[in-house]
Design an enzyme around this catalytic site. Structure first.
Site, short mmCIF file in Angstrom:
data_model
loop_
_atom_site.label_atom_id
_atom_site.label_comp_id
_atom_site.label_asym_id
_atom_site.label_seq_id
_atom_site.Cartn_x
_atom_site.Cartn_y
_atom_site.Cartn_z
N CYS A 174 -23.02 10.80 36.22
CA CYS A 174 -23.22 11.78 37.31
C CYS A 174 -22.20 11.58 38.42
O CYS A 174 -22.56 11.19 39.55
CB CYS A 174 -24.65 11.69 37.81
SG CYS A 174 -25.77 12.26 36.53
N GLU A 175 -20.96 11.76 38.12
CA GLU A 175 -19.86 11.69 39.08
C GLU A 175 -18.80 12.67 38.59
O GLU A 175 -18.47 12.67 37.39
CB GLU A 175 -19.19 10.30 39.09
CG GLU A 175 -20.07 9.15 39.40
CD GLU A 175 -20.12 8.82 40.88
OE1 GLU A 175 -19.28 9.33 41.65
OE2 GLU A 175 -21.01 8.05 41.26
#
Ligand code: PLP
Length: 424
Positions: A344-345
């Site tokens: 989640c980046e």
């Protein structure tokens, strides 16, 4: 050159299809090639053939896996370490202590004790306070440390800023102009024997000019140090030689070009040379095999979502590094896509608008040139167990690090007493 080749339409590591390893080990998985490692050692040594007994000390940080280190130890390499942990791994893999050089800007007293007791070959000191600490530690142990100072030559290596180490403002080494004072200080300290000089200006160097400039400064310093009465017997020229990541770019200088430059610059130094190559030995000897989870629509190009993330291979997010990305069983069709991981980046992006083999959900893909600064930088972000590693040797292959089970991550955390009580 490496031993990852297409045979009958499928990428092999030496004689083993990568799909066979993926089937057994799961994905993502790092795969190394013994023949490639051996070849790189041979080529590097041949490049130094004109030198008198150089010490090639592999930079353990590039790939500290015990099987990789044991392969290199068998070939007679020493080790350049930057922590007590790396020292212990090198010794455990069979590297003799006298072939170990201890670099690094923040050695602790505990690490110095360990290294002194093991009898390592040389400490590369990075500051005067470090010399004071080592003198104190060695004296208390009744031992003597052989030392060099790492000199910061104030040369810009022309590589990515985060892996440049020889500019005046970088944290590494003693400023060139303060070197004579540092040596005078260290020579007067008990427990230290000044034996050499060291330099390392950065990694993934694609131009020999900056290295040559740095080495010439070191040559001048050796003459000044000798004139001041220091017996300089070793010169450690560090590592840094680049490897080809992107076939569309001109290749970096070859080990032979590097060796010729070194031999020309150091011809009259009259020292034992030490080298600390990392990437050039293992970079092209490893790939990261990953599976496409799904292909998702994008506004510009589709997103190929693979099961390796930035936690498994940090180089693209950390250094904007470019890795060749190939299908393990290419169909012959090409497509342009963004290659991303599941983390989640937004930084978890391996490539944007990359023209590559067309792939679909379920296909296997290899990130090439992942043998250096790959698995060693992996972490467990997003609670993903550390990636397994495997090594191939001809027709044989073996897992050399198991995938870290999530249970191991959970078990490593402990609860404070007040939460434990609540649980009870
Ligand atoms: N020596 C030192 C002191 C280093 O910091 C490094 C890495 O930057 C190396 C050797 C190995 O560099 P490379 O892997 O680029 O050869």
């Amino acid at each position: 050159m490496d031993h990852f080749t297409l045979r009958d339409g499928a990428m092999h590591a030496e004689d083993v299809p990568l799909s066979a390893i993926a089937a057994e080990a799961g994905t993502p998985v790092y795969v190394y090639s013994t023949a490639t490692i051996e070849r790189h050692v041979r080529v590097f040594r041949e490049a130094l053939a004109g030198l008198d007994d150089p010490l090639v000390a592999f930079a353990v940080k590039a790939n500290p896996n015990g099987a990789v280190l044991a392969t290199l130890a068998r070939l007679g390499l020493g080790a350049d370490v930057v922590s007590g942990g790396e020292l212990m791994r090198a010794l455990a893999a069979g590297v003799p202590a006298e072939k170990v050089v201890f670099s690094g800007v923040g050695k602790t007293a505990e690490e110095m004790i360990l290294a002194l007791r093991e009898g390592i070959g040389q400490f590369n000191l990075e500051s005067v306070p470090e010399a004071d600490m080592l003198s104190d530690v060695a004296t208390k142990l009744g031992l003597e440390a052989q030392v060099a100072f790492r000199i910061n030559p104030n040369v810009d290596a022309g590589t990515h800023s985060k892996i440049s180490t020889g500019r005046a403002d970088d944290k590494f080494g003693v400023a060139y102009d303060r070197a004579l004072d540092a040596y005078a200080h260290a020579a007067a300290l008990p427990g230290l024997k000044v034996v050499g000089v060291a330099v390392h200006i950065g990694s993934q160097l694609t131009d020999l000019g900056p290295s040559r400039a740095a080495f010439e400064r070191i040559g001048a310093l050796i003459a000044e140090l000798r004139a001041a009465g220091h017996a300089i017997a070793t010169a450690d020229l560090g590592g840094g030689l680049g490897v080809p990541y992107n076939p569309a770019l001109p290749p970096p200088p070859s080990p032979a070009d590097y060796g010729a430059m070194v031999q020309a610059v150091t011809a009259d130094w009259n020292v034992r040379l030490i080298f600390e190559p990392g990437r050039v030995i293992v970079g092209n000897a490893g790939v990261l095999v990953t599976r496409v989870i799904r292909v998702k629509d994008g506004v510009g190009y589709p997103f190929v979502v693979v099961d390796a993330g930035m936690n498994d291979l940090m180089r693209p997010s950390l250094y904007d590094a470019w890795h060749d990305i190939r299908a393990i069983e290419p169909s012959g069709e090409r497509a342009t896509a963004n290659i991303v991981g599941p983390i989640c980046e937004t930084g978890d992006t391996f490539a944007r608008a990359r023209e590559m083999d067309r792939v679909e959900a379920g296909d296997l893909v290899a990130f090439m040139t992942a043998g250096a600064y790959g698995a060693t930088m992996a972490n467990t972000y997003n609670s993903r167990g550390l990636t397994p590693e495997a090594i191939v040797n001809g027709e044989d292959w073996a897992i050399i690090r198991e995938r870290q089970p999530i249970e191991a991550l959970i078990a490593a955390d402990t609860l404070p007493p007040w939460l434990n009580k609540e649980k009870a």
